[in-house]
Design a protein around this motif. Sequence first.
Motif, short mmCIF file in Angstrom:
data_model
loop_
_atom_site.label_atom_id
_atom_site.label_comp_id
_atom_site.label_asym_id
_atom_site.label_seq_id
_atom_site.Cartn_x
_atom_site.Cartn_y
_atom_site.Cartn_z
N PRO A 112 5.51 6.12 4.68
CA PRO A 112 6.43 6.50 5.76
C PRO A 112 7.87 5.99 5.61
O PRO A 112 8.66 6.13 6.54
CB PRO A 112 5.77 5.87 6.99
CG PRO A 112 5.13 4.64 6.47
CD PRO A 112 4.62 5.00 5.10
N LYS A 113 8.23 5.41 4.46
CA LYS A 113 9.62 4.98 4.29
C LYS A 113 10.52 6.18 4.03
O LYS A 113 10.14 7.14 3.36
CB LYS A 113 9.74 4.00 3.13
CG LYS A 113 9.08 2.65 3.37
CD LYS A 113 9.33 1.68 2.23
CE LYS A 113 10.76 1.23 2.17
NZ LYS A 113 10.98 0.19 1.13
N SER A 144 6.28 13.28 9.52
CA SER A 144 5.32 12.36 10.13
C SER A 144 3.86 12.75 9.92
O SER A 144 2.96 12.09 10.43
CB SER A 144 5.60 12.23 11.64
OG SER A 144 5.58 13.50 12.27
N ASP A 146 0.12 13.76 8.00
CA ASP A 146 -0.81 13.00 7.16
C ASP A 146 -0.44 13.12 5.69
O ASP A 146 -0.10 14.20 5.18
CB ASP A 146 -2.24 13.51 7.36
CG ASP A 146 -2.77 13.20 8.74
OD1 ASP A 146 -2.08 12.51 9.51
OD2 ASP A 146 -3.90 13.66 9.05
N THR A 191 -4.47 10.98 4.66
CA THR A 191 -4.41 9.67 5.31
C THR A 191 -3.29 9.68 6.34
O THR A 191 -2.14 9.99 6.00
CB THR A 191 -4.13 8.56 4.28
OG1 THR A 191 -5.11 8.62 3.24
CG2 THR A 191 -4.16 7.19 4.94
N PRO A 192 -3.57 9.33 7.60
CA PRO A 192 -2.50 9.26 8.60
C PRO A 192 -1.45 8.22 8.20
O PRO A 192 -1.77 7.18 7.61
CB PRO A 192 -3.23 8.84 9.88
CG PRO A 192 -4.66 9.23 9.65
CD PRO A 192 -4.90 9.06 8.18
N GLN A 193 -0.20 8.50 8.51
CA GLN A 193 0.87 7.55 8.24
C GLN A 193 0.84 6.39 9.24
O GLN A 193 0.43 6.57 10.39
CB GLN A 193 2.23 8.23 8.31
CG GLN A 193 2.49 9.23 7.21
CD GLN A 193 3.94 9.71 7.24
OE1 GLN A 193 4.88 8.94 7.41
NE2 GLN A 193 4.12 11.03 7.05
N ASN A 194 1.30 5.25 8.79
CA ASN A 194 1.52 4.11 9.68
C ASN A 194 2.91 4.29 10.30
O ASN A 194 3.92 3.94 9.70
CB ASN A 194 1.43 2.80 8.91
CG ASN A 194 1.72 1.59 9.78
OD1 ASN A 194 1.94 1.71 10.99
ND2 ASN A 194 1.72 0.41 9.19
N HIS A 195 2.95 4.84 11.49
CA HIS A 195 4.24 5.17 12.10
C HIS A 195 5.07 3.91 12.41
O HIS A 195 6.29 3.98 12.47
CB HIS A 195 4.02 5.99 13.37
CG HIS A 195 3.27 7.27 13.13
ND1 HIS A 195 3.74 8.25 12.28
CD2 HIS A 195 2.08 7.71 13.60
CE1 HIS A 195 2.88 9.25 12.24
NE2 HIS A 195 1.85 8.95 13.04
N ASP A 196 4.41 2.78 12.59
CA ASP A 196 5.15 1.54 12.85
C ASP A 196 5.95 1.09 11.63
O ASP A 196 6.91 0.33 11.76
CB ASP A 196 4.19 0.41 13.26
CG ASP A 196 3.53 0.65 14.61
OD1 ASP A 196 4.12 1.40 15.42
OD2 ASP A 196 2.44 0.11 14.85
N ALA A 197 5.56 1.55 10.46
CA ALA A 197 6.27 1.17 9.22
C ALA A 197 7.33 2.18 8.81
O ALA A 197 7.97 2.03 7.78
CB ALA A 197 5.26 1.00 8.09
N ALA A 198 7.52 3.21 9.62
CA ALA A 198 8.45 4.28 9.26
C ALA A 198 9.90 3.80 9.28
O ALA A 198 10.30 3.03 10.14
CB ALA A 198 8.28 5.47 10.20
#
Length: 318
Positions: A112-113, A144, A146, A191-198
Amino acid sequence: MNLLFLGTPDFAVPTLKALHASHHTVQAVVTQPDRPKGRGRAAQPPPVKEFAMAHGLDVLQPDKASAPDFVETLKPFQPDLIVVIAYGQLLKPNFLELPKHFCMNIHASILPKYRGAAPINWALINGETESGVTTMKIDPGLDSGDVLLIRKVRIGPDDTAQDLHDALAAAGAELALETIAQLDAGTLSSTPQNHDAATFARKLKKEDGFLYWNQPTQRLHDLVRGLNPWPGAYTFLNGQRLKLFRTETAPGTQTDEPGAVVRVTPYGIEVGTGDDRLILTGLQPEGKKKMSAQEFLAGHSVQIGDRFESAPHPINSK
């Protein structure tokens, strides 16, 4: 598989080329409308359209891909998959429902970067040593969806945005084919993204290129790399705007002052920064062509003690 392809700039062409050469069928190519460019402001086709027309592919150029009437024109295609790369519009749910499987995006970062418009530039500006391409399922959000597959690409210490652009465009074409092959074989997972790490890579403006000489040398060097070729890092000397497209770093001394010329050689102009020195080796005066430091010095007087300005002038941001 039957594919619809959406893309617009040079970055998307290698993927379209790879798909066209594969055993899959590109049913049609959707790209942005022709836009005025150059001094004459004549309408120019986007690079994806040029490739598609040269290879006999049907081209569609709606103003809005998700407009209900355009979505209706696509329904008869009944595509298995829609492949999107650097198209330039967010796609709405009515569009995303078209394919049998899903709409797949190829994004120029390791999600997610660096979601957003300028991931290549910001990776370099921020001094990253690694980037990559990600294939993902498109959802209504901004990059955003998967994640499907990722391919990493090393960033060299002097790579420019153009260098990384070309490397990621080639990697994206390969990854698109690999992703489709796994989908065809029934082995593809998501795999779902880690939105907190975006993190987000906003669109660049010309003003982003001004060099504040009190910043560290490496930060300035990374800015020059990340904005080459567009919009270009710049500074002012004797009131004249000067673009920089090649620089190197060098150790400084305690007497160096930010923005002051501390050494002049045919190889480069050494300027004090917030910690060391930046060597200017590739320059472009306003209204002139790009030139080496030696070529620049042949027509411009630069002396030790001259100062590059520390505050930007207003510039045309269009």
